[in-house]
Design a protein around this motif. Structure first.
Motif, PDB file in Angstrom:
ATOM      1  N   PRO A  50      58.782  15.988  30.074  1.00 37.22           N
ATOM      2  CA  PRO A  50      57.581  15.139  30.030  1.00 37.22           C
ATOM      3  C   PRO A  50      56.466  15.703  30.900  1.00 37.22           C
ATOM      4  CG  PRO A  50      59.571  13.822  30.400  1.00 37.22           C
ATOM      5  CD  PRO A  50      59.968  15.252  30.569  1.00 37.22           C
ATOM      6  N   GLY A  51      55.236  15.701  30.355  1.00 38.07           N
ATOM      7  CA  GLY A  51      54.065  16.120  31.113  1.00 38.07           C
ATOM      8  C   GLY A  51      54.046  17.584  31.489  1.00 38.07           C
ATOM      9  N   SER A  52      54.708  18.424  30.712  1.00 41.33           N
ATOM     10  CA  SER A  52      54.811  19.837  31.076  1.00 41.33           C
ATOM     11  C   SER A  52      53.713  20.651  30.402  1.00 41.33           C
ATOM     12  CB  SER A  52      56.180  20.393  30.688  1.00 41.33           C
ATOM     13  OG  SER A  52      56.375  20.298  29.290  1.00 41.33           O
ATOM     14  N   LEU A 100      53.136  19.335  18.991  1.00 42.41           N
ATOM     15  CA  LEU A 100      53.057  20.504  19.862  1.00 42.41           C
ATOM     16  C   LEU A 100      51.822  21.323  19.504  1.00 42.41           C
ATOM     17  CD1 LEU A 100      56.765  21.753  20.066  1.00 42.41           C
ATOM     18  CD2 LEU A 100      55.344  20.970  21.967  1.00 42.41           C
ATOM     19  N   HIS A 101      51.084  21.742  20.555  1.00 43.40           N
ATOM     20  CA  HIS A 101      49.888  22.559  20.354  1.00 43.40           C
ATOM     21  C   HIS A 101      50.067  23.876  21.098  1.00 43.40           C
ATOM     22  CE1 HIS A 101      47.163  19.481  18.516  1.00 43.40           C
ATOM     23  NE2 HIS A 101      48.081  18.678  19.020  1.00 43.40           N
ATOM     24  N   VAL A 102      49.762  24.956  20.407  1.00 43.28           N
ATOM     25  CA  VAL A 102      49.855  26.295  20.979  1.00 43.28           C
ATOM     26  C   VAL A 102      48.458  26.887  21.035  1.00 43.28           C
ATOM     27  CG1 VAL A 102      50.792  28.607  20.667  1.00 43.28           C
ATOM     28  CG2 VAL A 102      52.189  26.618  20.106  1.00 43.28           C
ATOM     29  N   TYR A 103      48.043  27.316  22.215  1.00 40.85           N
ATOM     30  CA  TYR A 103      46.724  27.927  22.405  1.00 40.85           C
ATOM     31  C   TYR A 103      46.911  29.414  22.652  1.00 40.85           C
ATOM     32  CZ  TYR A 103      45.356  23.054  23.004  1.00 40.85           C
ATOM     33  OH  TYR A 103      45.153  21.705  22.822  1.00 40.85           O
ATOM     34  N   ALA A 153      61.907  29.085  23.392  1.00 43.70           N
ATOM     35  CA  ALA A 153      62.235  28.305  24.582  1.00 43.70           C
ATOM     36  C   ALA A 153      61.006  27.604  25.135  1.00 43.70           C
ATOM     37  CB  ALA A 153      62.850  29.215  25.648  1.00 43.70           C
ATOM     38  N   ALA A 154      59.830  28.241  25.043  1.00 43.71           N
ATOM     39  CA  ALA A 154      58.598  27.607  25.503  1.00 43.71           C
ATOM     40  C   ALA A 154      58.291  26.352  24.691  1.00 43.71           C
ATOM     41  CB  ALA A 154      57.443  28.601  25.414  1.00 43.71           C
ATOM     42  N   LEU A 155      58.475  26.425  23.385  1.00 40.51           N
ATOM     43  CA  LEU A 155      58.260  25.241  22.541  1.00 40.51           C
ATOM     44  C   LEU A 155      59.222  24.121  22.907  1.00 40.51           C
ATOM     45  CD1 LEU A 155      57.735  26.713  18.947  1.00 40.51           C
ATOM     46  CD2 LEU A 155      56.021  25.649  20.398  1.00 40.51           C
ATOM     47  N   ALA A 156      60.503  24.463  23.028  1.00 36.10           N
ATOM     48  CA  ALA A 156      61.509  23.450  23.327  1.00 36.10           C
ATOM     49  C   ALA A 156      61.281  22.825  24.693  1.00 36.10           C
ATOM     50  CB  ALA A 156      62.917  24.065  23.257  1.00 36.10           C
ATOM     51  N   CYS A 157      60.890  23.639  25.672  1.00 38.20           N
ATOM     52  CA  CYS A 157      60.655  23.121  27.022  1.00 38.20           C
ATOM     53  C   CYS A 157      59.424  22.211  27.049  1.00 38.20           C
ATOM     54  CB  CYS A 157      60.490  24.284  27.991  1.00 38.20           C
ATOM     55  SG  CYS A 157      60.449  23.805  29.731  1.00 38.20           S
ATOM     56  N   LEU A 215      49.558  29.330  25.603  1.00 39.14           N
ATOM     57  CA  LEU A 215      49.730  28.099  26.358  1.00 39.14           C
ATOM     58  C   LEU A 215      50.272  27.046  25.405  1.00 39.14           C
ATOM     59  CD1 LEU A 215      49.199  26.187  28.826  1.00 39.14           C
ATOM     60  CD2 LEU A 215      46.918  25.838  27.885  1.00 39.14           C
ATOM     61  N   VAL A 216      51.352  26.369  25.810  1.00 43.19           N
ATOM     62  CA  VAL A 216      52.003  25.373  24.955  1.00 43.19           C
ATOM     63  C   VAL A 216      52.004  24.034  25.677  1.00 43.19           C
ATOM     64  CG1 VAL A 216      54.057  24.803  23.615  1.00 43.19           C
ATOM     65  CG2 VAL A 216      53.499  27.197  24.062  1.00 43.19           C
ATOM     66  N   ALA A 217      51.587  22.985  24.984  1.00 46.98           N
ATOM     67  CA  ALA A 217      51.569  21.643  25.561  1.00 46.98           C
ATOM     68  C   ALA A 217      51.826  20.628  24.453  1.00 46.98           C
ATOM     69  CB  ALA A 217      50.245  21.356  26.263  1.00 46.98           C
TER      70      ALA A 217
END
Length: 325
Positions: A293-295, A316-319, A284-288, A308-310
């Motif tokens: 936009p800008g989340s 998509l980048h996951v930290y 859900a974090a990836l999809a959101c 942290l996902v952005a």
């Protein structure tokens, strides 16, 4: 209506014959007018019955045609399934073919087509530096809202130092949430994603007007993430309106630091990436992060692993915070 028209004619004659043959206290013109009006009413009633009968016949024919088409389609589908089953090799032959080709089949065709996000290992200090320097790069959105950096830093502190279990926090402009999710708890008839409160709006109402840096927000978040046997607020909680309500769902926050919706289930978001060895909360974090936009999305597992996902451009980048375990 063909069987009823003689009764209609008899009804007219029952008025005309006595009125003309036996006489009437009304003038002759009134008798003629009444006869004409009665005749018109009888004709209109007969036509109405005829139209209703035609409509019912047409509707019955349509239903019969639809059922016939459905039966034919089901018959063709069963034939296709039988032919497919007859041409499929036995289980042992499949295994031999797979081992000889040295390939592994994916669980589903759809999951195989999804890309993987870019995963980065970093420390908490590096994430803080990324927030502070967001105006000089496009890794983290927020340089257009002065309060966004403070909100990101407070959310990171919230997830690292105060969360006692799994949590999902998504930060974006309220307009961005409204653009993606249907308003309120109403499902959209067009298949648009929507949010639905897990606790009937309890957390949303409790944190109204409270900033993320406020100690009351931190304490409420801490208690929300505290694991219980049934993942609900205890029955002896001081706030009676919280008792027995589920502690589940995401926190949607504005970039100014105030809640948009709490304890929200995010429904209808399509999967956009393949993230191995994670649960539905991380999906859900990836999809959101992709859809809103800008989340900026923070997701914490029950074991304490923090990500942290952005979204940066079309990737998509996951930290992964290596010191957040």
């Amino acid at each position: 209506w063909m069987k009823l028209w003689p009764a209609s004619v008899i009804a007219v004659l029952c008025y005309v014959v006595p009125a003309i043959g036996l006489g009437s206290h009304l003038p002759g013109a009134c008798v003629i007018m009444n006869t004409v009006l009665l005749t018109l009413l009888v004709i209109m009633a007969s036509l109405g019955k005829r139209m209703v009968e035609m409509y019912e016949r047409r509707a019955y024919a349509q239903v019969a045609a639809e059922r016939t088409m459905r039966a034919e389609a089901e018959f063709k589908l069963s034939q296709c399934q039988q032919s497919t089953a007859s041409t499929t090799p036995p289980r042992s032959e499949k295994d031999d073919m797979s081992s000889s080709a040295s390939i592994s089949l994916p669980d589903t065709l759809h999951s195989a087509s999804l890309p993987c996000p870019a995963i980065h290992e970093c420390r908490r200090e590096e994430i803080l530096e990324m927030f502070v320097n967001s105006c000089s790069h496009d890794k983290i959105p927020g340089h257009d809202v002065p309060q966004a950096i403070d909100t990101y830093v407070a959310a990171l502190e919230l997830m690292c130092d105060h969360a006692l279990g799994g949590a999902l926090v998504c930060i974006a402009d309220p307009e961005a949430f409204q653009q993606v999710f249907a308003a309120g708890d109403q499902d959209s008839g067009g298949g648009q994603p929507c949010t639905r409160s897990s606790d009937q709006g309890y957390m949303t109402a409790s944190l109204r007007g409270i900033h993320i840096t406020d100690p009351r927000f931190r304490e409420a978040f801490r208690e929300f993430t505290r694991h219980t046997s049934n993942d609900c607020w205890p029955s002896d909680h001081p706030d009676e309106s919280a008792r027995g309500r589920p502690k589940d769902g995401a926190f949607l926050l504005s970039r100014t630091g105030y809640r948009v919706q709490c304890s929200a289930k995010l429904l209808g978001l399509a999967p956009v990436a393949r993230w191995a060895n994670v649960g539905t909360k991380h999906e859900a974090a990836l999809a959101c992060a992709w859809a809103v936009p800008g989340s900026v999305v923070f997701v914490r597992s029950d074991r304490g692993t923090l990500h942290l996902v952005a979204k940066q451009q079309d990737k998509l980048h996951v930290y992964h915070l290596s010191d957040g375990d």
